[in-house]
Scaffold this active site. Structure first.
Site: not given
Lengths: 283, 590
Positions: B460, B473
């Site tokens: 990501s 995350y």
């Protein structure tokens, strides 16, 4: 649909039912005449001629025809792209015919998806539309806000693996109100839309704005209200990588307290509904 | 030859005795495999073994090679006309009343082009699969075109191919090549191949190599100059051709085949990220493409129909057709779009997700848009045992995965101090351990097979953008990024590429299931809705990420930012990380 609801507004509903059937007949007749090499313009003209010959003088909007990846509105950015082009039909290609004739003062707005020859993917999309017809009716009867229903349709499409293509329509609408249209000797159209019908829609919008509702069913805040009584032309439109499919038909919403009478599809004897029933029998 | 059930016979043609080997059921349609230079038929051992399950497979040593006899004198004994005689003699012996499917590698392909374009073989060939060997006539025209109308690009192509063809000039010198092959080069050749080409040992090269190579020099001397100077003008293929281009071939450039469509009415293109000796290094892929192509032509022959285009239309269909691709998190968003993109390119797809219904939906639609086969598997990627079972099942039932996409992931937002240990665990279990399990199990299978492959891990933009809102995350994704880069280094020697994809803000439903640490249910619902709306407004489609994933595999890219914001953050993280640290302190607008 119950008999009472039908009867109460019978004469008027009968008029709408008649023009909706006429439009679907036209779609089936034109679809049967489509051959490889026919262009979208020709298909649109065939619809216009067919309906004119049967007494249609005015339109909510002029007939559209989309072939191939244009059925999924691939790359549509400006409304002008909706109009028929010189795209030619090829074997295996999906197509959509979309027309909204006014007949004896009653309006219909229909969408007919078909395919020239075999296309299993297109069959799958058509079959998956059935769930949307059920979902919309159920949630309208529950009097859920239109915007929420819209979002639920959207979610169902995502779960099915498809993209929501009615978002590409003007204002992203999934449905709009239709009503009777005054018959005038001269009924011009602008940008493909009949002026008489636009006038009706506009006056609905003005009145609705005052009372907090809108004649357009969209994902936006102005659709954040329970379904308004009247006739709605509902058009869920699935798109999947260059293949699109939709149906469009009229949903009757009343102010009855009985859930069954509060909303029902104007007619259950339409090509796509018959097709689903036949598939069930075959299965 | 190390092939169970192989039947050897001799075929006499023009004073030469050819050694021909047959495998498989002789009543089935025949595939003839022709070897290159300096090889013998043993180069095909693995491919032949796999094809023999379905086909009558025939291999022969080209005259002067292996156990076939050499012409006397050598000069003038290796012309393409004579090689055509040999092929016809073999074809008549092994399949007298049925055309054969022809497959050629290197010089085997060069001569097969002659067979496929001259009129006297018409009706004897059903299809032709060419790899790493152009038609000398087409090559002659290719050079002439570029010489007669030079542009900078064309001159570049000429010089590039000219440099790659150094060995052709060497082989034209008298005596020296023979001396080298019979002397030191012949001895060292297996080692050279192993080091440069990573060709695994086995029954190849055979001990006859020095003689084969010395004789084979006449293939060049008898044909190359004359054909390049006066290429035939009518070298049109009269059979459907499948062209397999190894993209890392050090002897032949890919541009050589640019104008091939004008010579071949029915051309199917394939490309393979490998070096020159693909019959040894990529036997599985070759066998599957040959099988698919020959089968399509065979059924067309039987049905009396024209051959359909066997390659699907999607992007990179030449590269992924028939490959096995496994995608985790395939029930929606980026995973689903990726599965579809591979399906459109003709790959076989395994759609893995813990949402069974979504996964089977993906598999079903994948079949409808071009995947020859697609399966759904319900597995939680964080469950080690379940993943092990999956790996076993996939290997046993569908085969070794060619491309693995570790995409499954979950979102978690909220400050570090409010994130509980349990929440940390669940994020790391899925986002990091899921990737570790995938790479460990499927990566090992790929490495053990030794025929290359590719692993894609979805990281990501959060992997290089610190943020006070996404500590868990971002940590999991940064770990995935580092893991990918380490693994890339390790697997490079196995020809397995590893890419980390860093999409950025993409319109998927990850936001609707993201946990928000330290919030109650109502607040969490509000935040989910809010972020979903924001992601929806950004409206970057997952299909574009899928495109980036396919491109990353084709180009073997290491780290791939996808959205413009991801590119910008990646750029800043290298140019001026301090700015990103400043941004990290900002409270997100939620």
């Amino acid at each position: 649909m119950t008999a009472r609801a039908k009867d109460e507004r019978a004469p008027e509903l009968q008029g709408f039912r008649e023009v909706q059937r006429l439009a679907y007949e036209c779609a089936e007749a034109v679809a049967a005449r489509l051959r490889p090499g026919v262009t979208e313009r020709e298909a649109a003209r065939m619809q216009r001629t067919w309906l004119r010959e049967r007494g249609v003088r005015d339109w909510f909007h002029l007939p559209f025809a989309w072939f191939g990846d244009r059925t999924a509105f691939a790359g549509f950015r400006v409304p002008l792209q909706f109009f028929p082009t010189d795209r030619r039909l090829e074997p295996g290609m999906p197509f959509i015919l979309d027309m909204a004739p006014v007949y004896k003062g009653f309006t219909a707005d229909i969408g007919y998806s078909g395919c020239l020859g075999l296309n299993p993917l297109h069959d799958r999309l058509l079959a998956d539309l059935e769930a949307h017809r059920g979902l919309i009716l159920r949630e309208v009867r529950e009097r859920r806000p239109l915007r929420e229903i819209y979002e639920d349709v959207d979610r169902l499409m995502t779960r099915q693996g498809y993209a929501n293509r009615h978002r590409a329509y003007p204002f992203g609408v999934i449905a709009h109100k239709v009503d009777r249209v005054a018959e005038r000797r001269w009924s011009p159209h602008v940008f493909g839309f009949g002026t008489q019908s636009l006038k009706g829609l506009l006056s609905d919008a003005v009145h609705g704005h005052r009372d907090g509702w809108s004649p357009l069913w969209s994902p936006y805040r102005f659709s954040d209200h329970p379904p308004q009584p009247g006739l709605w032309a509902v058009e869920p439109h699935l798109g999947f990588r260059g293949t699109g499919a939709k149906f469009e038909e009229i949903l009757v919403v009343t102010d009855s307290r009985d859930p069954e009478q509060s909303a029902f599809w104007l007619d259950d004897d339409l090509p796509h509904v018959r097709r689903w029933a036949e598939e069930k029998v075959a299965a | 030859m190390n092939l169970p059930g192989a039947r050897e016979r001799r075929v006499a043609t023009g004073g030469i005795d050819l050694c021909v080997v047959e495998l498989g059921d002789a009543t089935r349609p025949t595939i003839v495999l022709v070897h290159g230079y300096p090889d013998s038929k043993e180069v095909w051992t693995q491919v032949a073994r796999q094809l023999a399950e379905q086909w009558h497979v025939v291999l022969y040593d080209v005259r002067g090679h292996g156990r076939s006899t050499a012409p006397v004198p050598l000069r003038g004994g290796f012309t393409l006309e004579k090689l055509t005689d040999d092929f016809l003699a073999v074809a008549d012996a092994v399949s007298p009343d049925r055309p054969v499917h022809l497959v050629g590698h290197d010089w085997g392909s060069v001569q097969s082009w002659e067979f496929a374009t001259v009129s006297r073989t018409e009706g004897r060939i059903a299809s032709f699969t060419s790899m790493s060997g152009p038609s000398l006539d087409h090559f002659g025209h290719w050079i002439k075109q570029r010489m007669s109308r030079p542009t900078p690009r064309r001159v570049g192509q000429l010089l590039g191919q000219g440099a790659k063809s150094w060995y052709v000039y060497m082989l034209h010198t008298p005596v020296l090549p023979e001396l080298a092959w019979r002397g030191p080069l012949g001895k060292r050749w297996p080692r050279i191949l192993e080091r440069l080409e990573k060709v695994p040992r086995g029954d190849y090269p055979t001990p006859s190599l020095p003689d084969d190579a010395a004789h084979g020099a006449w293939l060049y001397r008898d044909n190359v100059r004359s054909r390049l100077r006066r290429p035939r003008a009518d070298a049109f293929a009269h059979v459907p051709v499948q062209l397999i281009t190894p993209t890392g071939d050090i002897f032949l450039s890919e541009q050589l085949y640019d104008g091939l469509d004008s010579w071949v009415p029915q051309l199917t293109r394939r490309s393979l990220p490998a070096k020159h000796w693909v019959p040894r290094t990529r036997p599985d892929q070759l066998a599957s493409w040959i099988d698919e192509f020959a089968a399509a032509n065979e059924s067309a022959l039987e049905g009396g129909l024209p051959v359909q285009d066997t390659v699907p239309r999607g992007a990179y269909a030449d590269r992924f057709g028939g490959q096995l691709v496994l995608v985790t998190g395939a029930a929606g968003g980026i995973g689903r779009a990726t599965a579809f993109a591979f399906a459109e390119a003709g790959a076989r797809v395994v759609a893995v997700d813990r949402d069974a219904e979504g996964a089977s939906r993906t598999a079903e639609l994948a079949r409808l848009i071009g995947a020859p086969a697609a399966w759904a598997e319900t597995v939680d990627v964080s469950d080690e045992q379940a993943m092990e079972k999956l790996a076993e099942k996939v290997a046993a039932e569908y085969g070794i995965v060619d491309v693995l996409v570790n995409n499954a992931g979950i979102g978690l937002s909220g400050s570090f101090l409010e994130t509980t240990a349990e929440e940390w665990r669940s994020v790391l279990d899925v986002n990091l351990w899921g990737v570790i399990h995938g790479c460990r199990l499927f990566g090992k299978q790929m490495a053990d097979r030794g025929q290359g492959g590719h692993i894609v891990n979805t990281a990501s933009a959060a992997a290089y953008q610190p943020s006070r809102a996404l500590p868990a995350y971002s940590t999991s994704k940064a770990a995935v990024l580092m893991l990918s880069e380490c693994l890339r280094a390790e697997l490079a020697e196995k020809s397995i590429g590893v890419s980390a994809i860093c999409p950025g803000i993409v319109n998927t439903n990850i936001t609707s299931t993201t946990r928000f640490a330290g919030t109650d249910a109502a607040e969490e619902q509000r935040l989910r809705k809010r972020t979903s709306t924001l992601y929806g407004k950004r409206n970057y489609p997952p299909e574009k990420v899928a495109e980036a994933i396919l491109r990353a595999v084709v180009r073997n890219q290491a780290v791939v930012p996808v959205t413009p914001e991801s590119h910008a953050v990646r750029f800043l993280s290298r140019l001026s990380p301090g700015v990103l640290r400043g941004i990290a302190r900002l409270k997100p607008p939620l």
